[in-house]
Motif scaffolding. Structure first.
Motif, mmCIF file in Angstrom:
data_model
loop_
_atom_site.group_PDB
_atom_site.id
_atom_site.type_symbol
_atom_site.label_atom_id
_atom_site.label_comp_id
_atom_site.label_asym_id
_atom_site.label_seq_id
_atom_site.Cartn_x
_atom_site.Cartn_y
_atom_site.Cartn_z
ATOM 1 N N LEU A 70 2.735 -5.053 -8.118
ATOM 2 C CA LEU A 70 1.717 -4.688 -9.222
ATOM 3 C C LEU A 70 0.182 -4.705 -8.957
ATOM 4 O O LEU A 70 -0.791 -4.286 -9.356
ATOM 5 C CB LEU A 70 1.943 -5.612 -10.531
ATOM 6 C CG LEU A 70 3.172 -5.217 -11.289
ATOM 7 C CD1 LEU A 70 3.509 -6.082 -12.212
ATOM 8 C CD2 LEU A 70 2.994 -3.715 -12.049
ATOM 9 N N THR A 71 -0.029 -5.626 -7.824
ATOM 10 C CA THR A 71 -1.503 -5.852 -7.375
ATOM 11 C C THR A 71 -2.324 -4.749 -6.947
ATOM 12 O O THR A 71 -3.349 -4.654 -7.528
ATOM 13 C CB THR A 71 -1.570 -7.043 -6.173
ATOM 14 O OG1 THR A 71 -0.903 -8.483 -6.558
ATOM 15 C CG2 THR A 71 -2.959 -7.364 -5.726
ATOM 16 N N PRO A 103 -9.285 -2.952 -7.198
ATOM 17 C CA PRO A 103 -9.656 -1.933 -6.070
ATOM 18 C C PRO A 103 -8.904 -1.831 -4.993
ATOM 19 O O PRO A 103 -8.821 -3.031 -4.443
ATOM 20 C CB PRO A 103 -11.399 -2.302 -6.052
ATOM 21 C CG PRO A 103 -11.749 -3.058 -7.235
ATOM 22 C CD PRO A 103 -10.188 -4.013 -7.489
ATOM 23 N N THR A 104 -8.796 -0.392 -4.488
ATOM 24 C CA THR A 104 -8.077 -0.289 -3.323
ATOM 25 C C THR A 104 -8.644 -1.172 -2.151
ATOM 26 O O THR A 104 -7.836 -1.401 -1.256
ATOM 27 C CB THR A 104 -7.880 1.039 -3.037
ATOM 28 O OG1 THR A 104 -7.160 1.889 -3.980
ATOM 29 C CG2 THR A 104 -6.951 1.344 -1.541
ATOM 30 N N ALA A 108 -12.393 -10.189 -3.473
ATOM 31 C CA ALA A 108 -11.101 -10.719 -4.006
ATOM 32 C C ALA A 108 -11.233 -11.706 -4.609
ATOM 33 O O ALA A 108 -10.374 -12.157 -5.773
ATOM 34 C CB ALA A 108 -10.218 -10.352 -2.843
ATOM 35 N N LEU A 109 -11.786 -12.884 -4.012
ATOM 36 C CA LEU A 109 -11.832 -14.365 -4.489
ATOM 37 C C LEU A 109 -12.584 -14.588 -5.857
ATOM 38 O O LEU A 109 -12.522 -15.489 -6.447
ATOM 39 C CB LEU A 109 -12.501 -15.085 -3.404
ATOM 40 C CG LEU A 109 -11.543 -15.496 -1.976
ATOM 41 C CD1 LEU A 109 -12.608 -16.279 -1.169
ATOM 42 C CD2 LEU A 109 -10.452 -16.174 -2.368
ATOM 43 N N ASN A 158 0.838 -1.376 0.082
ATOM 44 C CA ASN A 158 -0.091 0.128 -0.051
ATOM 45 C C ASN A 158 0.786 1.140 0.029
ATOM 46 O O ASN A 158 0.444 2.363 -0.031
ATOM 47 C CB ASN A 158 -0.947 -0.004 1.155
ATOM 48 C CG ASN A 158 -2.118 -0.860 0.989
ATOM 49 O OD1 ASN A 158 -2.730 -0.463 -0.005
ATOM 50 N ND2 ASN A 158 -2.370 -1.915 1.923
ATOM 51 N N ARG A 159 2.204 1.168 0.146
ATOM 52 C CA ARG A 159 3.107 2.356 0.080
ATOM 53 C C ARG A 159 3.508 2.404 -1.686
ATOM 54 O O ARG A 159 4.793 2.206 -1.635
ATOM 55 C CB ARG A 159 4.176 2.022 0.946
ATOM 56 C CG ARG A 159 3.846 2.225 2.356
ATOM 57 C CD ARG A 159 4.881 1.747 3.271
ATOM 58 N NE ARG A 159 5.986 2.857 3.327
ATOM 59 C CZ ARG A 159 5.689 3.764 4.380
ATOM 60 N NH1 ARG A 159 4.857 3.843 5.258
ATOM 61 N NH2 ARG A 159 6.461 4.846 4.278
ATOM 62 N N GLN A 160 2.596 2.696 -2.356
ATOM 63 C CA GLN A 160 2.941 2.669 -3.734
ATOM 64 C C GLN A 160 3.906 3.802 -4.072
ATOM 65 O O GLN A 160 4.632 3.595 -5.159
ATOM 66 C CB GLN A 160 1.647 2.721 -4.841
ATOM 67 C CG GLN A 160 1.036 1.624 -4.702
ATOM 68 C CD GLN A 160 1.585 0.262 -5.562
ATOM 69 O OE1 GLN A 160 1.581 0.481 -6.672
ATOM 70 N NE2 GLN A 160 1.940 -0.845 -4.787
#
Length: 371
Positions: free
Chosen positions: A313-314, A319-320, A199-200, A116-118
């Protein structure tokens, strides 16, 4: 401080996982095991690891990352202590569930935190580079200890001490209420369970999980079986065979530290493509040229960017809100490969000899190219 603790955590789990390959012959001798029997040690971790990785986002959402990591580190240290002291093989196998729980929570929780620290593209490569440091230290410590005549159980006491230091650090974080790790992060109005369900159902997440399952299975197979292939099958001296495994992990470590530079030059996808080409060639060399040792560090270098780049890359692809749950799922599916592929390799080795293991790795590299 949160970043430094994350790096140390990955050193700790790298040590815990990386030392096993060198210790397999000693463990097998102690309990009178075959190559097929020893694979129970891999399988014992996988079910609980999957549960831990899948539930990591839910647990972190409810109690915070710091408490999650504290529980994980205590569990992992306990499992390693049982490894070091168990008089029975079945008890050691059962203790693998503690390792799976601890490593699964640490792996998924910290991967989500860093992903999350892109704004810091190099951070994910650095994180997994520190895993590589632990993974190369594990075989080095194990090889040196065995060369000095120490029993293999003492090695696991050292590993438990390393993990225990992280547990103490996390206890201090929880007591001091260090906000970057103790605060609960809510990224959407949905519950953590609902985000996991979404997510699944996301194809990108499923495909990434499949890729990393094959990748981690390949990485673990080489790490766990290279010592046996070099020392038992190819008669490489003990020290050289043991340190060759450390050099394999050294190649992976260096590759991860420098992978961010290549991403800036080539981009993520091209870096992955070049890595897979190098991986295929290096695995062929390991199979066809048994007397050379350069292929193992090259395999490590080639494997290095695949996991961190896929994780990094995910967040750019989904979506965040579902990122923590997605990464938990991806790492849990990857653990299937870490357990199943080395186990399958061990089964074939018990039937056809250890030389079959380098052969089995080549189609796995080709499958990663396709994915």
């Amino acid at each position: 401080m949160a970043i430094l603790l994350s790096f140390y955590a990955f050193i700790a789990i790298g040590i815990a996982e990386g030392g096993l390959g060198v210790l397999i012959p000693s463990i097998s001798e102690t309990y009178s095991l075959t190559s097929a029997n020893i694979t129970l040690l891999f399988l014992s971790q996988v079910t609980v690891y999957i549960f831990a990785a899948l539930s990591s986002s839910i647990l972190s959402n409810r109690i915070g990352l710091a408490k999650t990591l504290l529980i994980a580190s205590i569990t992992l240290a306990l499992g390693l202590i049982i490894y070091a002291s168990s008089p029975y093989w079945w008890l050691m196998v059962a203790a693998g569930s503690l390792l799976g729980l601890g490593i699964g929570l640490i792996d998924a929780g910290i991967n989500s935190y860093i992903a999350n620290r892109q704004s810091q593209a190099d951070l994910m490569g650095l994180l997994h580079g520190f895993y590589g440091i632990g993974a190369l230290l594990g075989p080095a410590v194990a090889t040196t200890s065995l060369a000095l005549g120490l029993f293999w159980r003492s090695v696991y006491l050292v590993f438990a001490l390393v993990v225990g230091l992280f547990a103490i650090a996390m206890l201090c974080v929880v007591i001091s209420d260090y906000k970057p790790l103790t605060k609960r992060i809510k990224k959407s109005d949905k519950t953590a369970s609902a985000n996991l369900g979404q997510a699944l159902k996301t194809p990108t997440v499923l495909l990434s999980g499949l890729l990393l399952s094959v990748y981690v299975g390949t990485e673990a197979s080489v790490g766990n079986w290279a010592y046996s292939v070099q020392h038992i099958s190819r008669n490489t001296p003990t020290l050289i065979a043991g340190y060759s495994v450390s050099v394999y992990w050294l190649g992976l470590t260096l590759g991860r530290f420098i992978s961010g530079r290549f991403v800036k030059i080539w981009g993520a996808n091209r870096t992955l493509n070049y890595s897979l080409i190098l991986l295929s060639l290096s695995l062929i060399a390991w199979w066809l040229l048994p007397n050379q040792l350069i292929s193992l560090p090259l395999i490590g270098i080639a494997l290095a960017p695949i996991f961190p780049l896929t994780i990094w890359l995910t967040p750019q692809r989904i979506p965040t809100a579902i990122v923590p749950a997605a990464i938990g799922f991806i790492t849990s599916v990857a653990s299937l490969g870490a357990a199943m592929i080395p186990s399958i390799a061990g089964y074939f080795a018990s039937r056809f000899g250890l030389e079959v293991i380098p052969v089995l790795m080549i189609p796995l590299a080709l499958l990663m190219v396709v994915l």
